[in-house]
Scaffold this motif. Structure first.
Motif, PDB file in Angstrom:
ATOM      1  N   VAL A 114       0.846  -1.207   0.000  1.00 11.02           N
ATOM      2  CA  VAL A 114       0.000   0.000   0.000  1.00 11.02           C
ATOM      3  C   VAL A 114       0.877   1.252   0.000  1.00 11.02           C
ATOM      4  CG1 VAL A 114      -2.008  -1.063   1.088  1.00 11.02           C
ATOM      5  CG2 VAL A 114      -0.255  -0.080   2.522  1.00 11.02           C
ATOM      6  N   ASP A 115       0.248   2.387  -0.169  1.00  7.95           N
ATOM      7  CA  ASP A 115       0.980   3.645  -0.304  1.00  7.95           C
ATOM      8  C   ASP A 115       1.940   3.887   0.874  1.00  7.95           C
ATOM      9  OD1 ASP A 115       1.829   6.170  -0.711  1.00  7.95           O
ATOM     10  OD2 ASP A 115      -0.146   7.133  -0.701  1.00  7.95           O
ATOM     11  N   PRO A 116       3.272   3.815   0.626  1.00  6.88           N
ATOM     12  CA  PRO A 116       4.229   3.985   1.737  1.00  6.88           C
ATOM     13  C   PRO A 116       4.302   5.418   2.263  1.00  6.88           C
ATOM     14  CG  PRO A 116       5.398   3.711  -0.317  1.00  6.88           C
ATOM     15  CD  PRO A 116       3.956   3.546  -0.627  1.00  6.88           C
ATOM     16  N   PHE A 117       3.719   6.342   1.488  1.00  3.56           N
ATOM     17  CA  PHE A 117       3.741   7.740   1.934  1.00  3.56           C
ATOM     18  C   PHE A 117       2.719   7.994   3.051  1.00  3.56           C
ATOM     19  CE2 PHE A 117       5.947   8.027  -2.067  1.00  3.56           C
ATOM     20  CZ  PHE A 117       6.998   8.866  -1.744  1.00  3.56           C
ATOM     21  N   GLN A 118       1.927   6.958   3.348  1.00  2.00           N
ATOM     22  CA  GLN A 118       0.995   7.082   4.473  1.00  2.00           C
ATOM     23  C   GLN A 118       1.734   7.044   5.812  1.00  2.00           C
ATOM     24  OE1 GLN A 118      -1.914   4.031   3.882  1.00  2.00           O
ATOM     25  NE2 GLN A 118      -3.053   5.212   2.372  1.00  2.00           N
ATOM     26  N   VAL A 119       2.964   6.521   5.787  1.00  2.00           N
ATOM     27  CA  VAL A 119       3.766   6.479   7.025  1.00  2.00           C
ATOM     28  C   VAL A 119       4.509   7.810   7.163  1.00  2.00           C
ATOM     29  CG1 VAL A 119       5.609   5.254   8.262  1.00  2.00           C
ATOM     30  CG2 VAL A 119       4.045   3.982   6.803  1.00  2.00           C
ATOM     31  N   ASP A 120       4.339   8.450   8.314  1.00  2.00           N
ATOM     32  CA  ASP A 120       4.998   9.733   8.555  1.00  2.00           C
ATOM     33  C   ASP A 120       6.423   9.469   9.045  1.00  2.00           C
ATOM     34  OD1 ASP A 120       5.778  12.252   9.271  1.00  2.00           O
ATOM     35  OD2 ASP A 120       4.425  12.423  10.998  1.00  2.00           O
ATOM     36  N   VAL A 121       7.367   9.436   8.094  1.00  2.00           N
ATOM     37  CA  VAL A 121       8.749   9.068   8.426  1.00  2.00           C
ATOM     38  C   VAL A 121       9.378  10.100   9.370  1.00  2.00           C
ATOM     39  CG1 VAL A 121      11.052   8.624   7.475  1.00  2.00           C
ATOM     40  CG2 VAL A 121       9.036   7.793   6.276  1.00  2.00           C
ATOM     41  N   LYS A 122       9.158  11.392   9.085  1.00  2.00           N
ATOM     42  CA  LYS A 122       9.775  12.455   9.892  1.00  2.00           C
ATOM     43  C   LYS A 122       9.256  12.399  11.338  1.00  2.00           C
ATOM     44  CE  LYS A 122      11.025  17.280   9.222  1.00  2.00           C
ATOM     45  NZ  LYS A 122      10.672  18.523   8.540  1.00  2.00           N
ATOM     46  N   GLY A 123       7.935  12.274  11.474  1.00  2.00           N
ATOM     47  CA  GLY A 123       7.336  12.198  12.803  1.00  2.00           C
ATOM     48  C   GLY A 123       7.801  10.958  13.547  1.00  2.00           C
ATOM     49  N   SER A 124       7.939   9.845  12.808  1.00  2.00           N
ATOM     50  CA  SER A 124       8.366   8.587  13.431  1.00  2.00           C
ATOM     51  C   SER A 124       9.801   8.705  13.933  1.00  2.00           C
ATOM     52  CB  SER A 124       8.281   7.445  12.421  1.00  2.00           C
ATOM     53  OG  SER A 124       6.986   7.366  11.918  1.00  2.00           O
ATOM     54  N   LEU A 125      10.639   9.404  13.170  1.00  3.99           N
ATOM     55  CA  LEU A 125      12.035   9.591  13.605  1.00  3.99           C
ATOM     56  C   LEU A 125      12.083  10.401  14.898  1.00  3.99           C
ATOM     57  CD1 LEU A 125      13.861  10.206  10.206  1.00  3.99           C
ATOM     58  CD2 LEU A 125      14.225   8.295  11.764  1.00  3.99           C
ATOM     59  N   ALA A 126      11.198  11.398  15.020  1.00  2.75           N
ATOM     60  CA  ALA A 126      11.134  12.194  16.257  1.00  2.75           C
ATOM     61  C   ALA A 126      10.730  11.303  17.433  1.00  2.75           C
ATOM     62  CB  ALA A 126      10.139  13.333  16.082  1.00  2.75           C
ATOM     63  N   THR A 127       9.771  10.411  17.204  1.00  5.67           N
ATOM     64  CA  THR A 127       9.355   9.469  18.249  1.00  5.67           C
ATOM     65  C   THR A 127      10.523   8.586  18.669  1.00  5.67           C
ATOM     66  OG1 THR A 127       7.204   9.385  17.149  1.00  5.67           O
ATOM     67  CG2 THR A 127       7.612   7.701  18.809  1.00  5.67           C
ATOM     68  N   LEU A 128      11.267   8.128  17.656  1.00 10.26           N
ATOM     69  CA  LEU A 128      12.413   7.257  17.945  1.00 10.26           C
ATOM     70  C   LEU A 128      13.482   8.000  18.741  1.00 10.26           C
ATOM     71  CD1 LEU A 128      13.048   5.109  14.748  1.00 10.26           C
ATOM     72  CD2 LEU A 128      12.048   4.427  16.903  1.00 10.26           C
ATOM     73  N   ARG A 129      13.647   9.306  18.436  1.00 10.64           N
ATOM     74  CA  ARG A 129      14.634  10.104  19.170  1.00 10.64           C
ATOM     75  C   ARG A 129      14.245  10.170  20.653  1.00 10.64           C
ATOM     76  NH1 ARG A 129      14.550  14.662  16.284  1.00 10.64           N
ATOM     77  NH2 ARG A 129      15.767  13.671  14.659  1.00 10.64           N
ATOM     78  N   ASN A 130      12.973  10.393  20.907  1.00 14.31           N
ATOM     79  CA  ASN A 130      12.479  10.411  22.297  1.00 14.31           C
ATOM     80  C   ASN A 130      12.707   9.073  22.972  1.00 14.31           C
ATOM     81  OD1 ASN A 130      11.541  12.995  22.191  1.00 14.31           O
ATOM     82  ND2 ASN A 130       9.452  12.415  21.630  1.00 14.31           N
ATOM     83  N   PHE A 131      12.452   8.019  22.193  1.00 18.29           N
ATOM     84  CA  PHE A 131      12.547   6.674  22.749  1.00 18.29           C
ATOM     85  C   PHE A 131      13.986   6.324  23.121  1.00 18.29           C
ATOM     86  CE2 PHE A 131      13.012   2.022  21.874  1.00 18.29           C
ATOM     87  CZ  PHE A 131      12.326   1.581  22.993  1.00 18.29           C
ATOM     88  N   ILE A 132      14.926   6.654  22.221  1.00 14.61           N
ATOM     89  CA  ILE A 132      16.330   6.281  22.467  1.00 14.61           C
ATOM     90  C   ILE A 132      16.907   7.076  23.641  1.00 14.61           C
ATOM     91  CG2 ILE A 132      17.522   7.821  20.810  1.00 14.61           C
ATOM     92  CD1 ILE A 132      18.318   4.101  21.308  1.00 14.61           C
TER      93      ILE A 132
END
Lengths: 259, 181
Positions: free
Chosen positions: A34-52
């Motif tokens: 399905v359309d991979p642009f539905q995943v918010d890559v930039k927002g997800s990276l910010a989440t990962l930064r918080n997580f790490i």
């Protein structure tokens, strides 16, 4: 400080759940195409930064790595998506769907065969195979000869009295429950001295005794009245007072004649 | 490779391997050809392909999944030009089954090669009863025309070898629906 600690833990758990959800979403997106642009890559990276930043264990770092890998797969998928959409082959799926619905089955079949070049193959008997088959047929004994291994006498019916059957070991002369209780008491007596008793030690005896005891022990273990564990260091089975596993397992233990 | 006679002999053996179906799947793997006719089997197949051309047949190499070398690929002989619908029917196919295959391949191809089985069923159920769709999809998967990976349906290795997906989409798009019949 004591008051803020549980809130922080709660937040970390929430972010962790979010990361796990992100990994699952990425995998599903790539797998389903399905359309991979539905995943918010930039927002997800910010989440990962918080997580790490709040990561406290090796497991968290592993999860972060997995999430980063999943995101990289999404980026790769986005690249493929753009290339596919700009290629000559790209046709909007909605358009194809409407066409498939509008066209008759016969026309769809006609369209398919006009771009279909089927495989040519021979699915038939060859002479060597026919030779083998004839040879097999010639060597095959008649059905009567193959199935007549048992003499007619062996199919005659015999009758036993309960006493005779008991002497032959075909039935138990005591009640089955009584036999179970006897062996359970015996094993529990052994277990009062040590934590576990070796299985072969319990079932030991003559061949008939061994098989009978093994049969009874299997009932006790299946019903959870006793436990059975395997120790890989000694390569032996041990009987314990209770089952250590919640998941029932079926195991086969071979007993050699004369053991 | 040796003499011309040797080349002819190897080509003959390769053709037997390619045509005689020994397993459920037609064709033969590259490594099997290597084992039987030698390491330069690709050259021999090229020679054989030229010969088959005059009979309206050709050799195709198809990768079934993630393979990258010819040794891992499957080689098969296909007819060179498309067939007539009457020939497909006499080969045991029903019009409805061919229509399901056409619709599935076109729809999956437009979705980059994979879709969920639910979506495919939703599309096909417009025209066919679900029991017939399920039976046909099972058959198509068994023959290798489609592939199922859990909930996902993909274009199978056999469709890649036998069906020109680009042409199928093109014909479907260009077809004048009003003039049908």
């Amino acid at each position: 400080m004591e008051g803020s600690k549980p809130i922080s833990k709660h937040r970390v758990a929430a972010v962790k759940r979010e990361v796990e959800k992100l990994i699952a979403t990425c995998r599903l997106t790539v797998k389903r195409g399905v359309d991979p642009f539905q995943v918010d890559v930039k927002g997800s990276l910010a989440t990962l930064r918080n997580f790490i930043e709040s990561a406290s264990s090796l497991d968290d770092i592993r999860l972060d790595g997995e999430a980063l890998y999943s995101l990289s797969m999404i980026v790769e998928s986005q690249d493929r998506w753009i290339k596919f959409r700009s290629s000559r082959l790209f046709v909007d799926p909605i358009f194809i769907e409407s066409r498939v619905k509008a066209v008759s089955s016969k026309m769809l079949a006609r369209i398919l065969v006009s771009c279909w070049t089927p495989t040519a193959s021979i699915d038939t008997l060859t002479l060597p195979m026919l030779d083998l088959a004839i040879d097999y047929w010639n060597k095959l004994k008649p059905l009567k000869g193959r199935w007549g291994r048992f003499s007619r006498g062996s199919t005659e019916y015999l009758s036993f009295s309960p006493d005779e059957a008991s002497k032959l070991g075909l039935i138990y002369d005591k009640g089955f429950d009584k036999l179970l209780s006897d062996i359970e008491d015996y094993v529990k007596h052994l277990l009062s001295v040590k934590d576990r008793v070796e299985y072969s030690e319990v079932i030991g005896g003559s061949w008939v005794e061994t098989v009978s005891k093994a049969y009874l022990i299997s009932f006790l273990v299946s019903s959870g009245r006793l436990g059975l564990v395997y120790d890989p260091s000694t390569d032996r089975f041990y009987i314990t007072s209770h089952s250590g596993s919640d998941t029932p397992k079926s195991i086969a233990i071979s007993i050699g004649i004369g053991e | 490779m040796g003499s011309r006679k040797d080349l002819e002999e190897r080509a003959r053996r390769a053709l037997q391997l390619l045509l005689v179906q020994r397993h459920r799947k037609p064709g033969v793997k590259g490594w099997e050809l290597r084992r039987s006719i030698g390491k330069n089997y690709l050259n021999i197949l090229e020679y054989l392909n030229e010969k088959l051309d005059s009979y309206g047949l050709c050799i195709r190499m198809v990768y079934e999944s993630e393979e990258t070398t010819p040794d891992q690929a499957r080689f098969l002989v296909t007819v060179k030009d498309s067939i007539k619908i009457t020939e497909a029917i006499s080969a045991g196919w029903r019009i409805d089954e061919l229509a399901i295959l056409a619709a599935s391949i076109a729809y999956i191809a437009s979705r980059q090669g994979s879709i969920s089985s639910r979506e495919l069923l939703r599309l096909l159920e417009v025209k066919f009863p679900s029991w017939f769709i399920e039976a046909t999809l099972r058959r198509l998967i068994r023959y290798g025309y489609l592939e199922r990976d859990g909930d996902i349906v993909k274009i199978g290795w056999r469709s890649k070898a036998e069906i020109d997906g680009g042409k199928l989409l093109e014909l479907l798009v260009k077809m004048d629906v009003g003039s049908e019949g």
